[in-house]
Write an enzyme that holds these catalytic residues in place. Structure first.
Site, PDB file in Angstrom:
ATOM      1  N   ASP A   1     -37.334  58.814 -38.731  1.00 20.04           N
ATOM      2  CA  ASP A   1     -36.401  57.691 -38.655  1.00 20.04           C
ATOM      3  C   ASP A   1     -37.098  56.418 -39.089  1.00 20.04           C
ATOM      4  O   ASP A   1     -38.186  56.085 -38.585  1.00 20.04           O
ATOM      5  CB  ASP A   1     -35.874  57.544 -37.228  1.00 20.04           C
ATOM      6  CG  ASP A   1     -34.642  56.667 -37.158  1.00 20.04           C
ATOM      7  OD1 ASP A   1     -33.863  56.659 -38.125  1.00 20.04           O
ATOM      8  OD2 ASP A   1     -34.445  55.982 -36.138  1.00 20.04           O
TER       9      ASP A   1
ATOM     10  N   TYR B   1     -36.680  52.075 -40.321  1.00 25.04           N
ATOM     11  CA  TYR B   1     -36.251  50.814 -39.697  1.00 25.04           C
ATOM     12  C   TYR B   1     -35.948  49.812 -40.804  1.00 25.04           C
ATOM     13  O   TYR B   1     -36.429  48.697 -40.797  1.00 25.04           O
ATOM     14  CB  TYR B   1     -37.398  50.321 -38.804  1.00 25.04           C
ATOM     15  CG  TYR B   1     -37.042  49.318 -37.738  1.00 25.04           C
ATOM     16  CD1 TYR B   1     -35.948  49.485 -36.897  1.00 25.04           C
ATOM     17  CD2 TYR B   1     -37.846  48.199 -37.533  1.00 25.04           C
ATOM     18  CE1 TYR B   1     -35.661  48.573 -35.898  1.00 25.04           C
ATOM     19  CE2 TYR B   1     -37.575  47.277 -36.535  1.00 25.04           C
ATOM     20  CZ  TYR B   1     -36.478  47.470 -35.719  1.00 25.04           C
ATOM     21  OH  TYR B   1     -36.200  46.564 -34.710  1.00 25.04           O
TER      22      TYR B   1
ATOM     23  N   HIS C   1     -30.745  44.198 -38.409  1.00 20.84           N
ATOM     24  CA  HIS C   1     -30.940  44.848 -37.105  1.00 20.84           C
ATOM     25  C   HIS C   1     -32.331  44.521 -36.564  1.00 20.84           C
ATOM     26  O   HIS C   1     -32.473  44.177 -35.379  1.00 20.84           O
ATOM     27  CB  HIS C   1     -30.784  46.354 -37.263  1.00 20.84           C
ATOM     28  CG  HIS C   1     -31.107  47.129 -36.019  1.00 20.84           C
ATOM     29  ND1 HIS C   1     -30.285  47.155 -34.916  1.00 20.84           N
ATOM     30  CD2 HIS C   1     -32.183  47.910 -35.710  1.00 20.84           C
ATOM     31  CE1 HIS C   1     -30.830  47.920 -33.982  1.00 20.84           C
ATOM     32  NE2 HIS C   1     -31.981  48.389 -34.443  1.00 20.84           N
TER      33      HIS C   1
ATOM     34  N   GLU D   1     -26.515  54.141 -32.858  1.00 19.20           N
ATOM     35  CA  GLU D   1     -27.114  53.473 -33.999  1.00 19.20           C
ATOM     36  C   GLU D   1     -26.446  53.974 -35.277  1.00 19.20           C
ATOM     37  O   GLU D   1     -26.414  55.179 -35.547  1.00 19.20           O
ATOM     38  CB  GLU D   1     -28.625  53.713 -34.056  1.00 19.20           C
ATOM     39  CG  GLU D   1     -29.368  53.050 -32.907  1.00 19.20           C
ATOM     40  CD  GLU D   1     -30.878  53.114 -33.052  1.00 19.20           C
ATOM     41  OE1 GLU D   1     -31.556  52.331 -32.374  1.00 19.20           O
ATOM     42  OE2 GLU D   1     -31.376  53.943 -33.837  1.00 19.20           O
TER      43      GLU D   1
ATOM     44  N   GLU E   1     -26.448  54.756 -38.879  1.00 24.86           N
ATOM     45  CA  GLU E   1     -27.485  55.023 -39.867  1.00 24.86           C
ATOM     46  C   GLU E   1     -26.958  55.889 -41.006  1.00 24.86           C
ATOM     47  O   GLU E   1     -25.955  56.592 -40.872  1.00 24.86           O
ATOM     48  CB  GLU E   1     -28.688  55.745 -39.234  1.00 24.86           C
ATOM     49  CG  GLU E   1     -29.318  54.988 -38.075  1.00 24.86           C
ATOM     50  CD  GLU E   1     -30.683  55.541 -37.712  1.00 24.86           C
ATOM     51  OE1 GLU E   1     -31.325  56.196 -38.569  1.00 24.86           O
ATOM     52  OE2 GLU E   1     -31.116  55.326 -36.564  1.00 24.86           O
TER      53      GLU E   1
ATOM     54  N   ASP F   1     -28.277  57.959 -34.379  1.00 24.43           N
ATOM     55  CA  ASP F   1     -29.514  58.224 -33.649  1.00 24.43           C
ATOM     56  C   ASP F   1     -29.408  57.554 -32.277  1.00 24.43           C
ATOM     57  O   ASP F   1     -29.877  56.437 -32.082  1.00 24.43           O
ATOM     58  CB  ASP F   1     -30.715  57.696 -34.427  1.00 24.43           C
ATOM     59  CG  ASP F   1     -32.026  58.210 -33.878  1.00 24.43           C
ATOM     60  OD1 ASP F   1     -32.055  59.351 -33.389  1.00 24.43           O
ATOM     61  OD2 ASP F   1     -33.021  57.477 -33.952  1.00 24.43           O
TER      62      ASP F   1
ATOM     63  N   GLN G   1     -36.316  53.229 -23.422  1.00 25.68           N
ATOM     64  CA  GLN G   1     -37.162  52.832 -24.545  1.00 25.68           C
ATOM     65  C   GLN G   1     -37.984  51.592 -24.212  1.00 25.68           C
ATOM     66  O   GLN G   1     -39.171  51.507 -24.552  1.00 25.68           O
ATOM     67  CB  GLN G   1     -36.298  52.573 -25.778  1.00 25.68           C
ATOM     68  CG  GLN G   1     -37.092  52.303 -27.044  1.00 25.68           C
ATOM     69  CD  GLN G   1     -36.192  52.217 -28.265  1.00 25.68           C
ATOM     70  OE1 GLN G   1     -34.980  52.366 -28.169  1.00 25.68           O
ATOM     71  NE2 GLN G   1     -36.787  51.979 -29.420  1.00 25.68           N
TER      72      GLN G   1
ATOM     73  N   TYR H   1     -41.949  52.642 -24.719  1.00 23.08           N
ATOM     74  CA  TYR H   1     -42.295  52.652 -26.140  1.00 23.08           C
ATOM     75  C   TYR H   1     -43.660  52.054 -26.442  1.00 23.08           C
ATOM     76  O   TYR H   1     -44.246  52.304 -27.501  1.00 23.08           O
ATOM     77  CB  TYR H   1     -41.208  51.959 -26.961  1.00 23.08           C
ATOM     78  CG  TYR H   1     -41.326  50.454 -27.063  1.00 23.08           C
ATOM     79  CD1 TYR H   1     -41.781  49.854 -28.230  1.00 23.08           C
ATOM     80  CD2 TYR H   1     -40.968  49.641 -25.994  1.00 23.08           C
ATOM     81  CE1 TYR H   1     -41.873  48.474 -28.334  1.00 23.08           C
ATOM     82  CE2 TYR H   1     -41.055  48.271 -26.088  1.00 23.08           C
ATOM     83  CZ  TYR H   1     -41.511  47.688 -27.260  1.00 23.08           C
ATOM     84  OH  TYR H   1     -41.591  46.326 -27.357  1.00 23.08           O
TER      85      TYR H   1
ATOM     86  N   LYS I   1     -35.260  58.483 -27.446  1.00 21.75           N
ATOM     87  CA  LYS I   1     -34.662  58.765 -28.740  1.00 21.75           C
ATOM     88  C   LYS I   1     -34.499  60.251 -29.031  1.00 21.75           C
ATOM     89  O   LYS I   1     -33.707  60.629 -29.896  1.00 21.75           O
ATOM     90  CB  LYS I   1     -35.522  58.151 -29.855  1.00 21.75           C
ATOM     91  CG  LYS I   1     -35.707  56.655 -29.742  1.00 21.75           C
ATOM     92  CD  LYS I   1     -34.459  55.892 -30.059  1.00 21.75           C
ATOM     93  CE  LYS I   1     -34.164  55.947 -31.529  1.00 21.75           C
ATOM     94  NZ  LYS I   1     -32.981  55.148 -31.897  1.00 21.75           N
TER      95      LYS I   1
END
Length: 429
Positions: A129, A131, A136, A201, A203, A235, A242, A246, A255
């Protein structure tokens, strides 16, 4: 790279294909489906029908070597074909569905799409994934670092992380609210329980084609040949889990509990009329490093693709109300192109394989009506949005269903769609 299969004058003898919102003959997406009371096999969507490709091949109308076998059917072997072979397959399929001379043989091999069960289109070996949605990234960054929302590396390197392929599911399968550790800023210690800040999300999914050998990078000029097609990807993200877990290694349980992918793969060849110039970088932004820079990619690397998100709550469903559109974004808001993320992924010698899936990351636009997550819309839950029926949402509740859609549009081309990517949230166990 457009050809006769993209002609706006092309018509199919499948009547429902004419002006179909998603699947006119100019699209011809591929997927794995099961007719009622039969096993899975490869198919193509045409109007409101699905064509059994294996059955067509058995009639000698398609090369069997290019059609997914009935045993363990996935599109991996088709994705592995050279681009020229995939293009030839598409041209033949277009001919079969437009020329009346084939109608008598092919029409009995069509199934009503409403009666078919869809499956994951490929055996996903690896999932990464990215970014690449800069709006965003800015919006999320502002919530944690108001004075410095983007980290220094963002405009130099396509940021990504390796996700969990085993928990990717096809559209329509419910997503279970995850349990996990969470810790609010004013709490002394974490607690474990259901996520209270479940989010979606918006995507774009990128399906890898032939791929590369270990230790052999993919040049950016060659990257498009390694993309077999596209789909929609949700996703799902547990924002509270998170936020606690994270650092320092990035996303983990927040995730990997579920990602939803649309069942139809819109081939890279079908998207040829919808290529467009990459938006110029804002003044002052650094130019991409040489291995990520290509004149052809700057000219044709972006996609003319509208992306829509809808919410259907349990209350709306019970009242027979239509889903509410939360936002409309566009693929043009990607800071890095598809070719750039493919090239960067393989730039250290990492081998990409047919059927691998790349996610773009959340694609938000610059305005409030083009945001790709509730985290952004509700300002981290501080400003819940109000729906037309009076309900409010900071994050998703049990019974909520998120529906993603996409439509490719360009002057002189017949619009094509991606179908739906949807899933309803069910309670934590």
């Amino acid at each position: 790279m457009t050809d006769s299969t993209h002609s706006p004058d092309l018509k199919s003898w499948v009547s429902s294909a004419d002006r179909h919102a998603d699947f006119p003959i100019q699209n011809l997406p591929l997927g794995i489906f099961s007719p009622k009371d039969e096993g899975p096999r490869a198919g193509t969507a045409i109007g409101d029908k699905v064509l059994d490709l294996w059955a067509v091949a058995e009639l000698g109308l398609l090369p069997r070597a290019d059609v997914v076998p009935l045993e363990n059917p996935t599109l991996n072997a088709f994705f592995a074909l050279p681009k020229a072979d995939r293009m030839a397959f598409r041209q033949r399929l277009s001919e079969l569905l437009s020329d009346e001379q084939y109608r008598e043989k092919v029409e009995p091999l069509l199934y009503d799409a409403a009666d078919c069960t869809m499956h994951l289109p490929a055996r996903i070996g690896d999932y990464t994934d990215f970014y690449v949605g800069i709006h965003h990234a800015m919006n999320i960054g502002k919530q944690f670092r108001p004075d410095n929302p983007l980290l220094p590396n963002y405009k130099y390197v396509p940021i990504g992380y390796h996700g969990r392929a085993s928990s990717i599911r096809v559209s329509g399968e419910p997503v279970t609210r995850p349990n996990g550790q969470r810790k609010a800023p004013d709490e002394d210690a974490p607690v474990r329980g259901p996520s209270r800040r479940l989010d979606y999300e918006l995507e774009l999914g990128v399906w890898i084609g032939p791929g590369n050998a270990l230790g052999e990078p993919i040049a950016i000029a060659d990257a498009p040949d390694h993309v077999a097609g596209f789909g929609l990807l949700n996703d799902w993200s547990a924002r509270d889990l998170q936020g606690w877990e994270y650092q320092p290694l990035g996303p983990f349980l927040a995730k990997n509990f579920h990602s939803t992918v649309s069942p139809w793969v819109v081939t890279a060849e079908a998207m040829a009329p919808f290529r467009k110039a990459q938006a110029p970088r804002p003044e002052g932004d650094p130019a991409p490093l040489d291995y990520l820079s290509d004149a052809g990619d700057r000219k044709h690397g972006a996609l003319a693709l509208e992306l829509d998100t809808f919410l259907l709550t349990a209350k709306m469903r019970d009242a027979g109300e239509a889903p509410h559109r939360l936002s409309q974004s566009a693929a043009e808001h990607m800071y890095w192109t598809v070719a750039q993320i493919v090239t960067h992924h393989a730039s250290n010698g990492c081998d990409l394989r047919p059927g691998d899936l790349l996610g773009t990351g959340t694609i938000s636009g610059p305005n409030d009506d083009s945001l790709g997550s509730l985290m952004e819309m509700s300002k981290g839950g501080k400003e819940p949005i109000t729906l037309p029926n009076g309900e409010t949402r900071g994050f998703l509740e049990d019974g909520d269903e998120i529906i993603l859609k996409a439509t490719a549009k360009a002057d002189g081309a017949v619009p094509i769609g991606f179908g739906e990517c949807r899933a309803v949230v069910r309670p934590a166990p």
